[in-house]
Scaffold this active site. Sequence first.
Site, PDB file in Angstrom:
ATOM      1  N   LYS A  87      -7.685   5.511 -19.260  1.00 54.77           N
ATOM      2  CA  LYS A  87      -8.087   5.930 -20.601  1.00 54.77           C
ATOM      3  C   LYS A  87      -6.912   5.833 -21.572  1.00 54.77           C
ATOM      4  O   LYS A  87      -6.343   4.785 -21.726  1.00 54.77           O
ATOM      5  CB  LYS A  87      -8.670   7.338 -20.521  1.00 54.77           C
ATOM      6  N   TYR A 100     -15.796  15.752 -15.751  1.00 52.40           N
ATOM      7  CA  TYR A 100     -16.177  14.341 -15.807  1.00 52.40           C
ATOM      8  C   TYR A 100     -17.286  14.089 -14.769  1.00 52.40           C
ATOM      9  O   TYR A 100     -17.226  14.618 -13.652  1.00 52.40           O
ATOM     10  CB  TYR A 100     -14.929  13.503 -15.499  1.00 52.40           C
ATOM     11  N   ARG A 111       0.836  -1.200   0.000  1.00 51.91           N
ATOM     12  CA  ARG A 111       0.000   0.000   0.000  1.00 51.91           C
ATOM     13  C   ARG A 111       0.874   1.254   0.000  1.00 51.91           C
ATOM     14  O   ARG A 111       0.483   2.315  -0.478  1.00 51.91           O
ATOM     15  CB  ARG A 111      -0.990   0.016   1.173  1.00 51.91           C
ATOM     16  N   ASP A 136      -7.155  18.365 -14.773  1.00 45.48           N
ATOM     17  CA  ASP A 136      -7.361  16.963 -15.140  1.00 45.48           C
ATOM     18  C   ASP A 136      -7.053  16.871 -16.631  1.00 45.48           C
ATOM     19  O   ASP A 136      -7.819  17.345 -17.462  1.00 45.48           O
ATOM     20  CB  ASP A 136      -8.803  16.551 -14.818  1.00 45.48           C
TER      21      ASP A 136
HETATM   22  C1  LIG Z   1     -12.522   8.609 -16.669  1.00 44.69           C
HETATM   23  C2  LIG Z   1     -12.173   9.939 -16.183  1.00 44.69           C
HETATM   24  C3  LIG Z   1     -11.941  10.150 -14.823  1.00 44.69           C
HETATM   25  C4  LIG Z   1     -12.065   9.064 -13.797  1.00 44.69           C
HETATM   26  O1  LIG Z   1     -11.137   8.041 -14.016  1.00 44.69           O
HETATM   27  P1  LIG Z   1     -11.386   6.530 -13.539  1.00 44.69           P
HETATM   28  O2  LIG Z   1     -10.076   5.871 -13.869  1.00 44.69           O
HETATM   29  O3  LIG Z   1     -12.546   5.998 -14.306  1.00 44.69           O
HETATM   30  O4  LIG Z   1     -11.665   6.579 -12.079  1.00 44.69           O
HETATM   31  C5  LIG Z   1     -11.589  11.435 -14.418  1.00 44.69           C
HETATM   32  N1  LIG Z   1     -11.495  12.448 -15.302  1.00 44.69           N
HETATM   33  C6  LIG Z   1     -11.716  12.270 -16.614  1.00 44.69           C
HETATM   34  C7  LIG Z   1     -11.600  13.432 -17.530  1.00 44.69           C
HETATM   35  C8  LIG Z   1     -12.071  11.011 -17.107  1.00 44.69           C
HETATM   36  O5  LIG Z   1     -12.298  10.845 -18.413  1.00 44.69           O
END
Ligand SMILES: *Cc1c(COP(=O)(O)O)cnc(C)c1O
Length: 397
Positions: free
Chosen positions: A209, A112, A55, A184
């Site tokens: 992603k 998101y 962890r 982000d």
């Molecule tokens: C998918 C996504 C998230 C969240 O990510 P996860 O890996 O699904 O928790 C946050 N911000 C954006 C822009 C995303 O496309």
Amino acid sequence: MKNDHRSVTRRSSAPVSVSRPVSSPIHTSVVYRSTDADELDSQYEGRLKGYTYSREGHPNATIIAEKIDWLEGVKPEWGGGVVTGSGMAAVSTMLLGLLEKGDHIVAGDQLYGRSLRLMTDDLLRLGFEVDLADPTDAAAVKAAIRPETKLILVETVSNPTLRVADMAGIAAAAKAAGILLAVDNTFTTPRGWKPFENGADIVIHSLTKLLSGHSDSMLGYVAARDAAMNKALYDAAVTWGFTPSPFDCWLAERGIATFELRYDRAEATAARLADALGGMKGVKRVLYPGRADHPDHNRAGDLLKGRFGNMVSFTLDGGREVVNRFLRAAEHIPFAPTLGDVGTTLSHPASSSHRALAAERRAAIGIEEGFIRVSVGIEDPDQLIGEIEAAVAASRA
Ligand SMILES: *Cc1c(COP(=O)(O)O)cnc(C)c1O
């Protein structure tokens, strides 16, 4: 040592090999043994390097963190970013690691879905305050800043309408107010734009992603432009339990090796697809920042310098029935709520990511029933565009 009764239950070390593996091993061990208490002291006090409990860190997470640090331009003196078990865990790590009860946040109004929910629901429950503002309008973001504002959170390009934030204006407003700017960068990726080179203090990713890119590993990343903040992020991730599994990191290492090639190929196809959609009967509107008819085309040109990304959205001329016919006709392109996969995927925000919004609110941000978002993958471009063209034609039948 020869095998005996103990060697069956006690773990062995890996057999010795002077030649070393070319691909990284997966280190599934939760715990690491030390020789004696002095050695463990040295490790905790930073004189010796090593892991103790997974962890708190493991080799597969370190490998991924260092790769993304490099892609995002994290300087060695800032320490390094933290890999987390999901993109949302990265957002939470930032909030719980850097903010305190009573702090005010200005957040983009088209974040998101789950980030937006965190802002408008869960954070309020924990005693934070949040205002939403339109990130394409830096004056609106600036106007939302209060004396107790600690942080601005925005995404460079919004999902699914692909609006481009006024990052220069927002960075200037954050700097003037002496508050943190968190970006982000999941959609845009460091191949499209580098937040740290443009005034951001914190960068967040969902590695799930594009960076990992195969829809088989769920991970996130958060880094700050400062060693003390990175230490706070690390401690928050370890304490709240947001750290990742070795197997996901191992998969992501394989995925990230081809990230730049995948991104360039998908982006080139996306530009072609956007133009093809622009000329198709049955398509009312196309949204792609590289097209002259995009509402933020000029800003996208200045900011992204031609890197307009792999995401294309368009509106079919019709309602649910037309959408269903289109999705069924595009039988080789998965209708699935994700993006950034090696293969193209389709999403329909009105029934998925934006289903909780009332139809009028969706329409106000340009998401009608016919709105489709395409995450373009790396398939043969002619074949992909042909399939989408045929499915659009079939939707009109
Ligand atoms: C998918 C996504 C998230 C969240 O990510 P996860 O890996 O699904 O928790 C946050 N911000 C954006 C822009 C995303 O496309």
